[in-house]
Enzyme design. Structure first.
Site, PDB file in Angstrom:
ATOM      1  N   HIS A 190       0.838  -1.207   0.000  1.00  0.00           N
ATOM      2  CA  HIS A 190       0.000   0.000   0.000  1.00  0.00           C
ATOM      3  C   HIS A 190       0.864   1.245   0.000  1.00  0.00           C
ATOM      4  CE1 HIS A 190       0.770  -1.263   4.166  1.00  0.00           C
ATOM      5  NE2 HIS A 190       0.795   0.027   4.453  1.00  0.00           N
ATOM      6  N   HIS A 247       0.904   5.275   1.009  1.00  0.00           N
ATOM      7  CA  HIS A 247       0.264   6.285   1.846  1.00  0.00           C
ATOM      8  C   HIS A 247       0.286   7.603   1.066  1.00  0.00           C
ATOM      9  CE1 HIS A 247       0.614   4.061   5.806  1.00  0.00           C
ATOM     10  NE2 HIS A 247       1.556   3.420   5.118  1.00  0.00           N
TER      11      HIS A 247
END
Ligand code: 5GP
Ligand code: ZN
Length: 138
Positions: free
Chosen positions: A99, A101
């Site tokens: 992922h 940010h």
């Protein structure tokens, strides 16, 4: 993957504040924001970290983040945004589903992301550069 919270978010079994999605990419608000609007951008398929992320998928995520970064500036009136990714436990990765940010930034928000250091001298700097360069596959 069964025990992965981000896979469960993709499947909808764990709720989230969804912001944007394509066939392969999902963006939703981080539950503990560094700054309000802090968004996580993930591949819908389970990939552990950036080293496993196929280039085509990384490209799609890049396009999504361009849209999201602009939307933070237009929708939240952010003055800019930071992009970050933790890879592996020692770098602070807690959720083992890749992922990015995306963090909106505002003038004077006081957030300081990088505590910078220094090299002892130029020899040390060149040695470190060589250690990385020599490990790059040709
Ligand atoms: P990492 O440290 O792995 O780079 O970041 C994981 C992020 O996922 C953290 O910022 C954390 O707040 C966020 N997070 C963990 N669990 C959940 C959840 O169930 N929902 C949402 N929206 N974010 C989560
Ligand atoms: Zn997963």
């Amino acid at each position: 993957m069964k025990d992965c919270i981000f896979c469960q978010i993709v499947q909808g079994t764990i709720p989230c504040a969804r912001i944007y999605e394509t066939e392969d990419v999902l963006a939703f608000l981080d539950i503990s924001p560094v700054i309000k609007g802090h968004t996580l951008v993930i591949p819908k398929t389970h990939v552990v970290n950036m080293l496993d992320l196929p280039g085509s998928l990384a490209g799609e995520m890049h396009l999504a983040m361009q849209k999201l970064g602009q939307a933070m500036m237009d929708g939240l009136k952010a003055g800019g945004f930071n992009l970050g990714m933790n890879n592996f436990k020692d770098a602070g990765q807690l959720v083992m589903h890749a992922h990015y940010h995306l963090i909106p930034r505002f003038a004077g928000d006081g957030l300081s992301l990088w505590a910078q250091g220094s090299y002892r001298d130029n020899d040390e700097m060149q040695k470190v550069a060589q250690e990385i360069k020599s490990a790059i596959p040709s």
